[in-house]
Design an enzyme around this catalytic site. Structure first.
Site, PDB file in Angstrom:
ATOM      1  N   LYS A 196     -71.443   8.834  -1.765  1.00 52.46           N
ATOM      2  CA  LYS A 196     -71.983   7.517  -2.124  1.00 52.46           C
ATOM      3  C   LYS A 196     -73.456   7.407  -1.708  1.00 52.46           C
ATOM      4  CE  LYS A 196     -69.953   3.822   0.052  1.00 52.46           C
ATOM      5  NZ  LYS A 196     -70.867   2.726   0.330  1.00 52.46           N
ATOM      6  N   ARG A 244     -79.193   7.281  -3.774  1.00 52.21           N
ATOM      7  CA  ARG A 244     -80.588   7.732  -3.645  1.00 52.21           C
ATOM      8  C   ARG A 244     -81.039   8.518  -4.866  1.00 52.21           C
ATOM      9  NH1 ARG A 244     -78.409   6.546   1.088  1.00 52.21           N
ATOM     10  NH2 ARG A 244     -79.709   6.170   2.922  1.00 52.21           N
ATOM     11  N   ASP A 288     -69.894   5.371   9.817  1.00 50.94           N
ATOM     12  CA  ASP A 288     -68.897   5.108   8.767  1.00 50.94           C
ATOM     13  C   ASP A 288     -67.548   5.750   9.069  1.00 50.94           C
ATOM     14  OD1 ASP A 288     -70.669   3.575   7.384  1.00 50.94           O
ATOM     15  OD2 ASP A 288     -71.259   5.159   5.990  1.00 50.94           O
ATOM     16  N   ARG A 318     -63.130   0.776   3.830  1.00 47.53           N
ATOM     17  CA  ARG A 318     -62.805   1.687   4.929  1.00 47.53           C
ATOM     18  C   ARG A 318     -61.676   1.150   5.810  1.00 47.53           C
ATOM     19  NH1 ARG A 318     -66.530   5.509   3.691  1.00 47.53           N
ATOM     20  NH2 ARG A 318     -68.610   4.722   3.300  1.00 47.53           N
TER      21      ARG A 318
HETATM   22  C1  S3P Z   1     -75.848   4.056   4.639  1.00 45.30           C
HETATM   23  C2  S3P Z   1     -76.230   3.779   5.921  1.00 45.30           C
HETATM   24  C3  S3P Z   1     -75.338   3.160   6.898  1.00 45.30           C
HETATM   25  C4  S3P Z   1     -73.894   3.278   6.476  1.00 45.30           C
HETATM   26  C5  S3P Z   1     -73.695   2.874   5.042  1.00 45.30           C
HETATM   27  C6  S3P Z   1     -74.495   3.792   4.139  1.00 45.30           C
HETATM   28  C7  S3P Z   1     -76.824   4.659   3.720  1.00 45.30           C
HETATM   29  O1  S3P Z   1     -75.660   1.789   7.037  1.00 45.30           O
HETATM   30  O2  S3P Z   1     -73.065   2.511   7.314  1.00 45.30           O
HETATM   31  O3  S3P Z   1     -72.342   2.959   4.686  1.00 45.30           O
HETATM   32  O4  S3P Z   1     -76.425   5.153   2.646  1.00 45.30           O
HETATM   33  O5  S3P Z   1     -78.016   4.645   4.063  1.00 45.30           O
HETATM   34  P1  S3P Z   1     -76.786   1.267   8.045  1.00 45.30           P
HETATM   35  O6  S3P Z   1     -78.097   1.719   7.539  1.00 45.30           O
HETATM   36  O7  S3P Z   1     -76.654  -0.233   8.037  1.00 45.30           O
HETATM   37  O8  S3P Z   1     -76.429   1.864   9.379  1.00 45.30           O
END
Ligand code: S3P
Length: 438
Positions: free
Chosen positions: A22, A27, A314, A390
């Site tokens: 994901k 990105r 996560d 999750r």
């Molecule tokens: C993510 C960063 C994390 C993660 C989220 C995905 C990302 O969040 O918990 O599921 O793809 O950059 P945070 O940046 O709030 O830590």
């Protein structure tokens, strides 16, 4: 609100692949929109979150074609060429969509409104609003929460030092920095996933990392590419935990992303007592991938320290499920869990108790400690996913250890990141039946 019933299982066994990552898929899609020419993404993440990113990009005038085989093709518009959308952009449940896109929209010469579902509308956005306003953009929000109205402008570079480690915040600032005059840097308090930096290089751009600091210079040009999205380690985590938690299990996940900023769970599983084998088979676009095998051996006691949390953020719901039928898991310094898709500390503890598992809430974490006193296995029972993918998956894994079948309310939310989760669970619990059926 659809429910799922999870039957007890002694062990899980099998070999599988997991859906595309994901974080990486978001990105690649965003950078493809800013690049020149065509980008083809194979094994794109099939969940609703990445669909939200694609829908927002369509709203910004990007031609996006989704093939039935999980391939997504995007025609990049190049920097400064996004189109003013006809209406609000809907990020759905996806914090990554809203925060990363905010970084791009901060630099567009038109205002954009971004909305999200009830969960996303409760999540904090000041962490991206503050640095992007320092760069020159203006935001309207309700007490720091969505909907966001983003008034984009020509940006100036900043040096940002966020208080909380967050790959989303880092990425939002870096994406804005690509549009800014000068060099923008982010100095993080702890390392977070570096997919934006690696993806940028894959599109012909550049981010310079030195320790915990990463910089980008504005005025880069990106080129469309053909890229493969590795399997999502955070989805694989649930199977790896299931294998570690149920002695006699063996799970082999193939073609899974092994970026070291994502794989801290593997060391945790070893600490818990599992046998873990990792083989990097290939690396493409800077993202290693390969095979992970976990065999469950014994249950242990785990204490996750605050400095370990950013690398496991996560995976903490899955890690909680490790102690569903024995051992103990204590997590500290994880207050960030309260501002995820749900308040994951409260939701986890409530759900685990509903399944007959000892669980205690702490302000910044939790303690999970196996079945209630006197029992050898948790009773099983009922747990509410509270709209959080999750949570649903963590409860399903925990429920395997129970005496009786369990019910998970709102289980269909797994479609946010892992649409086929319950079918795969069935196959790993019952490999002979699955073979017979195929
Ligand atoms: C993510 C960063 C994390 C993660 C989220 C995905 C990302 O969040 O918990 O599921 O793809 O950059 P945070 O940046 O709030 O830590």
């Amino acid at each position: 609100m659809p429910t799922a019933t999870v039957a007890p299982a002694r062990r899980v066994r099998g070999r599988l692949t997991v859906p595309g990552d994901k974080s990486i898929a978001h990105r690649y899609a965003l950078l493809a929109a800013l690049a020149e020419g065509r980008t083809t993404l194979t094994h794109f993440a099939p969940g609703a979150d990445c669909r939200s990113t694609l829908a927002c990009l369509r709203g910004l005038g990007v031609a996006v074609d989704e093939g039935a085989d999980g391939t997504v093709t995007l025609l990049g518009r190049g920097f400064g060429q996004l189109r003013s959308p006809a209406g609000p952009l809907d990020a759905g449940n996806s914090g990554t969509t809203m925060r990363l896109l905010a970084g791009i929209l901060a630099a567009q010469p038109f205002p954009t409104t971004m909305i999200g579902d009830a969960s996303l509308s409760r999540r904090p956005m000041r962490r991206v609003i503050a640095p992007l306003e320092r760069m020159g953009a203006r935001f309207e929000a309700t007490d720091g929460h969505p909907p966001l109205i983003i008034h984009g402008t020509r940006l100036r570079a900043i040096a940002h030092e966020p208080q909380t480690p967050s790959a989303q915040v880092k990425s939002a600032v870096l994406l804005a920095g690509l549009h800014a005059d000068g060099t923008t840097s982010v100095l993080e308090p702890a390392a977070t996933r570096d997919h934006t930096e690696r993806a940028l290089a894959a599109f012909g751009g550049r981010a310079d990392a030195a320790g915990l600091k990463v910089s980008v210079t504005g005025g880069q040009r990106l080129q469309g590419r053909e890229l493969y999205v590795p399997g999502d380690f955070s989805s694989a985590a649930f199977w790896l935990v299931a294998a570690a938690a149920l002695p006699g299990s063996r799970v082999e996940v193939e073609d899974v992303g092994l970026n070291p900023t994502r794989t801290a769970l593997l060391g945790i599983l070893e600490r818990f007592g599992a046998r873990v084998h990792v083989e990097v088979t290939t690396s493409a676009a800077g993202e290693p991938r390969g095979i992970v095998t976990v065999e469950g051996d014994r249950t242990g006691t785990l204490d996750i320290a605050p400095e370990e949390v950013p690398g496991l953020i996560d995976e903490l719901p899955a890690i909680a499920a490790l102690a569903a039928h024995g051992g103990q898991v204590t997590v500290r310094g994880a207050g960030e869990l309260r501002v995820k898709e749900s308040d994951r500390i409260t939701a986890l503890v409530a759900g685990f108790r509903g399944l007959g598992i000892n669980a205690d809430e702490r302000p910044d974490g939790f303690v999970i400690a196996g079945p209630a006193a006197g029992a050898t296995r948790p009773s099983g029972g009922r747990a509410d996913a509270r709209g959080d993918h999750r949570m649903a998956m963590a409860f399903a894994i925990a429920a395997l250890a129970a005496e009786h079948p369990s019910t998970i309310d709102g289980a269909d939310v797994v479609a946010i990141s892992y649409p086929g989760f319950f079918a795969t669970l069935e196959r790993l619990v019952n490999p002979a039946a699955a073979l017979g059926a195929s």
